[in-house]
Write a protein that holds these residues in place. Structure first.
Motif, PDB file in Angstrom:
ATOM      1  N   TRP A 255       7.226 -11.452  -1.343  1.00 15.36           N
ATOM      2  CA  TRP A 255       7.236 -10.006  -1.557  1.00 15.36           C
ATOM      3  C   TRP A 255       5.975  -9.373  -0.952  1.00 15.36           C
ATOM      4  O   TRP A 255       4.865  -9.904  -1.091  1.00 15.36           O
ATOM      5  CB  TRP A 255       7.307  -9.672  -3.047  1.00 15.36           C
ATOM      6  N   LYS A 257       4.186  -5.353  -0.472  1.00  6.61           N
ATOM      7  CA  LYS A 257       4.262  -3.912  -0.709  1.00  6.61           C
ATOM      8  C   LYS A 257       3.711  -3.198   0.526  1.00  6.61           C
ATOM      9  O   LYS A 257       2.523  -3.353   0.867  1.00  6.61           O
ATOM     10  CB  LYS A 257       3.504  -3.508  -1.962  1.00  6.61           C
ATOM     11  N   TRP A 262       8.465  -1.904  -1.842  1.00  2.00           N
ATOM     12  CA  TRP A 262       8.564  -3.370  -1.844  1.00  2.00           C
ATOM     13  C   TRP A 262       9.477  -3.856  -0.726  1.00  2.00           C
ATOM     14  O   TRP A 262      10.587  -3.359  -0.542  1.00  2.00           O
ATOM     15  CB  TRP A 262       9.103  -3.864  -3.181  1.00  2.00           C
TER      16      TRP A 262
END
Length: 386
Positions: A255, A257, A262
């Motif tokens: 993941w 950001k 996201w």
């Protein structure tokens, strides 16, 4: 067990599929090992070949000539009975044998074994062959997840494929499936293939419980992140809290950001997260903490198996609350194959189901996968229970 064309075809199809998985790779991709848990694709191709050579050809073909006498040292994984081996962390340090030599090795062993199978009818040989086929299928899943880790830790975040589908939303609304207390049969029962850790079948008593009809989604887990889930020590096991802080964990693996949104790395490359897709690449620690935050828990592996026919599964390996332990009357096989499962029955949690990376003809409701609590490079997810 008589060798049927179906079993022989199964062997040949399995051998081809490993190479199909590797087809999109560049030569340089075959050698990389970013962490100890991830093996280079070249090693997987060699190890699965060595398995057939070591446990079938060298045993059942008296005049068999090994392809390369060094390969047992190079491609043995953890079989103490078989002899010395390259330590796991050094698999990525081997620029030799070359990728081409490994493919030549695969061709040599596949051809020799196909010829042997056409000449010899031996029940034990065929049983080991079936184990070897499913062993290679296990490594096909590892190939995909290891390739993803290799490419996903490349600063360029290159894509592996345009077609591999990792994320399919479950369109049905969340509901709780009630399961009535009682005695349930657990473990493998039919005549199809299974590993020894799925035996022997036994009875368990389960109290009343409910289990979710679908997996936890990305959007639901983002709510956990935004609620400070990674900063709230009371949600975590002590060991999990230490892991979060030592490793600076603040989101699932892959993941990122970016500009306040996201994204995650997929085998199709970097893309924005879709909220209703099933969550993946989380550790047991994260699964437990999320369940605590929801005032729920993880199901035991027995609860999962007793209820699995009532919900759809197969996209994610699902963490359970069960320690990986032997079933009643479990007995390891004699010799090297006895090292396959039994010696790992400590300090691991069971995962149930299968994943988008699991190859065809390899999943079943009694399959017991297992990993350490901090690992998350597999396609792992969670289903809540209460």
């Amino acid at each position: 067990m008589i060798l049927t064309h179906t079993l022989l075809d199964f062997f040949i199809e399995t051998r081809k599929h490993s190479e199909t998985i590797c087809f999109p790779l560049e030569t340089e991709d075959y050698v990389v090992q970013p962490i100890v848990d991830v093996s280079p694709p070249k090693w997987h191709l060699g190890h699965t070949t060595w398995f057939f050579e070591e446990f079938i050809l060298k045993v059942y073909q008296p005049d068999y000539k090994v392809f390369n006498t060094d390969f047992s040292f190079v491609f043995n994984s953890y079989y103490e009975t078989v002899g010395k081996r390259v330590i796991r962390a050094d698999r990525g340090n081997m620029s030799r044998p070359s990728v081409q030599e490994v493919y030549d090795y695969r061709k040599y062993v596949t051809s020799a074994l196909t010829e042997l199978l056409s000449e010899v009818q031996n029940t034990t040989l065929h049983e080991v062959l079936e184990i070897g086929i499913h062993h290679e299928k296990q490594h096909q899943e590892l190939l995909l997840t290891d390739i993803k880790y290799i490419l996903g830790n490349n600063p360029l975040l290159p894509k592996y494929s345009d077609t591999f589908q990792e994320h399919v939303p479950e369109k049905h609304a969340h509901e709780w499936i009630p399961i009535t207390e009682g005695i349930y049969e657990i473990g493998h029962a039919n005549e199809g293939f299974c590993y020894d850790n799925e035996l022997g079948r036994h009875k368990v008593y389960l109290n009343d419980y409910s289990i979710a009809n679908r997996l936890v989604t990305n959007g639901e887990f983002i709510a956990f992140i935004e609620a400070g889930g990674y900063q709230r020590f009371e949600l975590w096991h002590a060991e999990g809290w230490d892991w979060v802080n030592k490793e600076a964990i603040s989101a699932p693996l892959y993941w990122h950001k970016i500009d306040g949104e996201w994204h995650h790395y997929t085998l199709n490359g970097l893309r924005e997260i879709t909220l209703n897709e099933p969550l993946t690449h989380i550790s047991y620690f994260e699964a437990f903490a999320y369940a605590q935050w929801k005032d729920c828990r993880l199901p035991t592996e027995f609860e999962w198996e007793a209820a699995q026919h009532l919900f759809s599964w197969g996209q994610r390996w699902e963490w359970t609350e069960s320690a990986y332990l032997p079933y009643p009357n479990y007995k390891k096989a004699d010799g090297a194959l006895g090292e396959y499962n039994g010696k790992f029955m400590v300090n691991q949690k069971v995962l149930r189901g299968s994943s988008v990376a699991t190859p065809n003809n390899h999943s079943r409701p009694t399959y017991r996968n297992f990993f350490q609590t901090n690992l998350r490079w597999q396609f792992t997810g969670l289903r809540l229970a209460k």
